[in-house]
Write an enzyme that holds these catalytic residues in place. Structure first.
Site, PDB file in Angstrom:
ATOM      1  N   ASP A 296       0.812  -1.216   0.000  1.00 47.21           N
ATOM      2  CA  ASP A 296       0.000   0.000   0.000  1.00 47.21           C
ATOM      3  C   ASP A 296       0.851   1.275   0.000  1.00 47.21           C
ATOM      4  OD1 ASP A 296      -2.030  -1.833   0.266  1.00 47.21           O
ATOM      5  OD2 ASP A 296      -2.913  -0.911   2.049  1.00 47.21           O
TER       6      ASP A 296
ATOM      7  N   HIS B 168      -6.106   3.204  -3.744  1.00 45.75           N
ATOM      8  CA  HIS B 168      -5.986   3.370  -2.279  1.00 45.75           C
ATOM      9  C   HIS B 168      -6.312   4.822  -1.895  1.00 45.75           C
ATOM     10  CE1 HIS B 168      -4.846   2.050   1.669  1.00 45.75           C
ATOM     11  NE2 HIS B 168      -3.713   2.723   1.743  1.00 45.75           N
TER      12      HIS B 168
ATOM     13  N   HIS C 183       3.607  -2.488   2.999  1.00 41.26           N
ATOM     14  CA  HIS C 183       3.642  -1.149   2.416  1.00 41.26           C
ATOM     15  C   HIS C 183       4.865  -0.979   1.526  1.00 41.26           C
ATOM     16  CE1 HIS C 183       0.742  -0.753   5.654  1.00 41.26           C
ATOM     17  NE2 HIS C 183       0.269   0.312   5.022  1.00 41.26           N
TER      18      HIS C 183
HETATM   19 ZN   LIG Z   1      -2.507   3.024   3.434  1.00 44.29          ZN
END
Ligand SMILES: [Zn+2]
Length: 276
Positions: A89, A140, A235
């Site tokens: 992400d 996102h 991430h």
């Molecule tokens: Zn995030």
């Protein structure tokens, strides 16, 4: 003939040999017709004592997949599949995202990147690289707000504007949306995603890698929470702590490979197209 070990299965085999069409055994209280037990449909037979003979057929797998695919909000794939979907992400950036991509390329592993629109606009070449190297791009939000605290128009704008930025970068509009923080209270976020023909994708394993965890802590979280069909949250942009994500990634891949897992994109895991 190794599979014909238990008494229950021997009965089935006997019935098949004699051409008998009686009903034998029971799987989850459902009687099974012998004539349905063709080799084509008989994928696995678990060795249990009578009366339960557990059968998993192509038809039942298909039914499970159809149920999964019909859901709006999904946090993991089928527990009967040895598959894993890595997700990264908050990118793209030009530092950690490229390091993650280098590792995935070396290991021949596919993943899904949930990107923020403002980062897509800043680094379109990295989004192109993600796409060209066989990974999926998901949405996102534009700049990572807590959407559970925003009104309907703002939520729609955050998703739509990011879809447009992704389309500008790679020529395709995504179907997968992950709300920042997984925050989706009150139904507005889910509703807007649905209106935009998107699935809301959460996760089943949270490595907490954004919060300055060490490589060992990331691996502990993975070992504690991972199950077949898992969606692993990591991430690829944010803070310097993500150097630990980069360190943990090859170790996690090696562990999953040694256990026979297939690495898939989220769209493949849940049986939907990645783009609309
Ligand atoms: Zn995030």
């Amino acid at each position: 003939m190794k599979i014909f070990r238990s008494l229950g299965v021997t009965l089935i085999a006997g019935a098949l040999l004699t051409g008998c069409t009686n009903y034998v055994g029971a799987a989850d209280s459902k009687l099974i017709s012998v004539k349905d037990l063709t080799q084509e449909k008989l994928l696995t037979v678990q060795d249990r004592t009578l009366p339960a003979v557990k059968l998993t057929t192509k038809d039942s797998l298909q039914a499970e997949m159809n149920t999964l695919r019909s859901r709006l909000v999904i946090s993991q794939g089928l527990s009967s599949h040895k598959q894993v979907a890595f997700t990264f992400d908050d990118g793209p950036d030009t530092h950690f995202t490229n390091q993650v991509l280098d590792i995935l390329k070396k290991e021949k592993v596919s993943a899904t990147f949930f990107v923020c629109g403002n980062n897509v606009e800043a680094h379109p070449d990295v989004v192109k690289r993600i796409d060209q190297e066989g990974h999926s791009v998901g949405n996102h939000s534009w700049n990572h707000p807590d959407l559970s605290k925003k009104d309907q128009a703002t939520v729609n704008q955050q998703i739509s504007k990011t879809n447009d930025a992704i389309q500008d970068a790679i020529g395709k509009k995504p179907t997968l949306f992950r709300p920042p923080y997984g925050a989706r209270k009150g139904g507005i976020v889910d509703g807007e995603a649905q209106k935009l023909n998107m699935k809301v994708i959460l996760w089943s394993v949270d490595t907490l890698d954004w919060n300055h965890k060490s490589k060992d802590q990331i691996m502990e979280a993975y070992h504690r929470e991972f199950k077949p069909g898992g969606i692993v949250l990591q991430h690829s942009a944010g803070n310097e702590g993500l150097k630990e994500t980069v360190k943990a990634l090859p170790e996690m891949i090696r562990d999953l490979k040694s256990k026979g897992y297939e690495f898939v994109t989220v769209d493949k895991l849940i049986g939907v197209p990645a783009y609309q």
